[in-house]
Design an enzyme around this catalytic site. Sequence first.
Site, PDB file in Angstrom:
ATOM      1  CE  LYS A  64     -35.743 -12.768 -22.467  1.00  0.00           C
ATOM      2  NZ  LYS A  64     -34.347 -12.678 -22.926  1.00  0.00           N
TER       3      LYS A  64
ATOM      4  CG  ASP B  61     -35.481 -14.794 -28.505  1.00  0.00           C
ATOM      5  OD1 ASP B  61     -36.222 -14.498 -29.541  1.00  0.00           O
ATOM      6  OD2 ASP B  61     -34.490 -14.272 -27.960  1.00  0.00           O
TER       7      ASP B  61
ATOM      8  CE  LYS C 162     -32.257 -15.701 -30.114  1.00  0.00           C
ATOM      9  NZ  LYS C 162     -31.298 -14.831 -29.440  1.00  0.00           N
TER      10      LYS C 162
ATOM     11  CG  ASP D 192     -34.819 -16.182 -24.136  1.00  0.00           C
ATOM     12  OD1 ASP D 192     -33.799 -15.542 -23.249  1.00  0.00           O
ATOM     13  OD2 ASP D 192     -35.288 -15.233 -24.706  1.00  0.00           O
TER      14      ASP D 192
ATOM     15  CG  ASP E 174     -32.310 -11.939 -31.052  1.00  0.00           C
ATOM     16  OD1 ASP E 174     -33.340 -12.518 -30.293  1.00  0.00           O
ATOM     17  OD2 ASP E 174     -31.240 -12.252 -31.216  1.00  0.00           O
TER      18      ASP E 174
ATOM     19  NE  ARG F  87     -32.960  -5.352 -24.813  1.00  0.00           N
ATOM     20  CZ  ARG F  87     -31.521  -5.133 -25.035  1.00  0.00           C
ATOM     21  NH1 ARG F  87     -31.109  -4.146 -25.368  1.00  0.00           N
ATOM     22  NH2 ARG F  87     -30.629  -6.341 -25.254  1.00  0.00           N
TER      23      ARG F  87
END
Length: 529
Positions: A273, A278, A285, A296, A355, A359
Amino acid sequence: MNFSFISGEASRANGELLVIPLFEGELGDKPPASLAGADAPLDGKLAAAATQEGFKGKSDQSFVMHTLGKLEAERILLLGLGSRARFTPEVLRLAAGRAAKTAQRLKVRTAVFAVPAVDDLVSALRATVEGLELGAYRFERYKSSAAKEDKNAPKLTTVRLALPGGADKTKEHDQAVALAQRVAEATNWARDLVNEPPNVVNPERLAQAAQEMGRAGGLKVTVGNRKEIERLKMGMFLGVAQGSVNEPKLIHVEYTPKNAKQAKLPPVALVGKAITFDSGGLSLKPTDSMVEMKTDMAGSAAVLGAMKVIAALKPPFPVHAFIGACENMPSGTSYRPSDVLVSRSGKTVEITNTDAEGRLVLGDVITWANEHKPAVIIDLATLTGACVVALGNYIVGAFGDHDATVNDVLESARTAGEEMWRLPVTELQKDALRSEIADMKNSGERWGGAINAALFLKEFVGETPWVHLDIAGPSVSPKERGYLGKGGTGVGVRTLVEYVRRRASQLESSGAAEEAPAPKPSRGGRAKG
């Protein structure tokens, strides 16, 4: 750091600091030779002073004493290893990390390390060297001129290793030290990538780092831009990337054996990843949660770090790394909750939380990796806060339903000293991802969040044996601990290297490396840079 072996008693060797690891109870009547040899010239004052200060050889205990010119070393450092019955190489690795930090504090350049007498001396040597190299790591690139004095302070550069009980050095010992140095240096390189600020390591710079690493190691590296990602119809990847002014990058790193038969073996696919920052996107966030989101991309850093070592190990099968790098940012072009994205596999995904972006990118990249017909896929991702809630800051969550592959990864992690715990990938949670308007949602209910994320990724794996490693907790250490400092840890590098070494050994012992099948044609294309 330069390592060499010495013969004879450690206490007689030249070095500013003599390091002696001890198990609980070894300060008693029958001390090991390393301690007895150092204590005799000091008239028993070393053991007496350590005992007076409460040093008992417990884990995490340390004791420093000046020798007042009675030994070659100026100081002696005693390191606690805890119970001998519970010893693992990781205990020694952590202790060696503490030794490196003590050497930094004392401004020591040279040290002698008395390797303890344990059953597996090769593993002990690896743990010692890795612990020292990892413990000496500091990220100081952005320290101001006011901190120059500290930056230019003497650093530990030379370590002499004293084998226990007069053991003779072997070729295997030399190989263990060389491997440990290579792995530790690659881990520290990965730490640098994680610790860099996001205005420095953006998708383009991460791709450049992969290319530089590839040139140095003789690996083939291709980098695709937005047009290539569009051509590959990676709709989820593009959706996440569309809110940022920084262009996404699709990175493919290939190690291929020179032996023609071995080159035809199915590759091991490593997927990392790489969200270089992010913000959470439109599902923004809170500030406190966003501060460390430059990290991240720790999964991709670990994968690239492992490839640095794999290039030197030259296993008898191909190893490929696949990385989709982008930022997840809020803007007028950001993807939105309620959007429906079409993945490369054709599956449609309703966005319920921007967020839950990692994935999405991983789903498209795993699909692409799977088209290269790998023998196994291992992905590393800082995927869920839920995994941190479950396992804390130092344990990796491992998912997968191919038992043999999961067990191989877990055994590799144990050997490497990285703690992992298997969590279920159960269909009982699948309802959490059910969508009324698409094939699935990207985020479900709060409960079982780490399992839900793994179930999402599983949709893109097909029948390929697959292991998902959620490194959200261990990717960053909140405090100094053993060989860890605050910040990026490089977690995963050691496990991936050990997995490849383990697989290579299994293939070579079975002779399978000489019986390579012809590869099947791939439906997907490769990125071109």
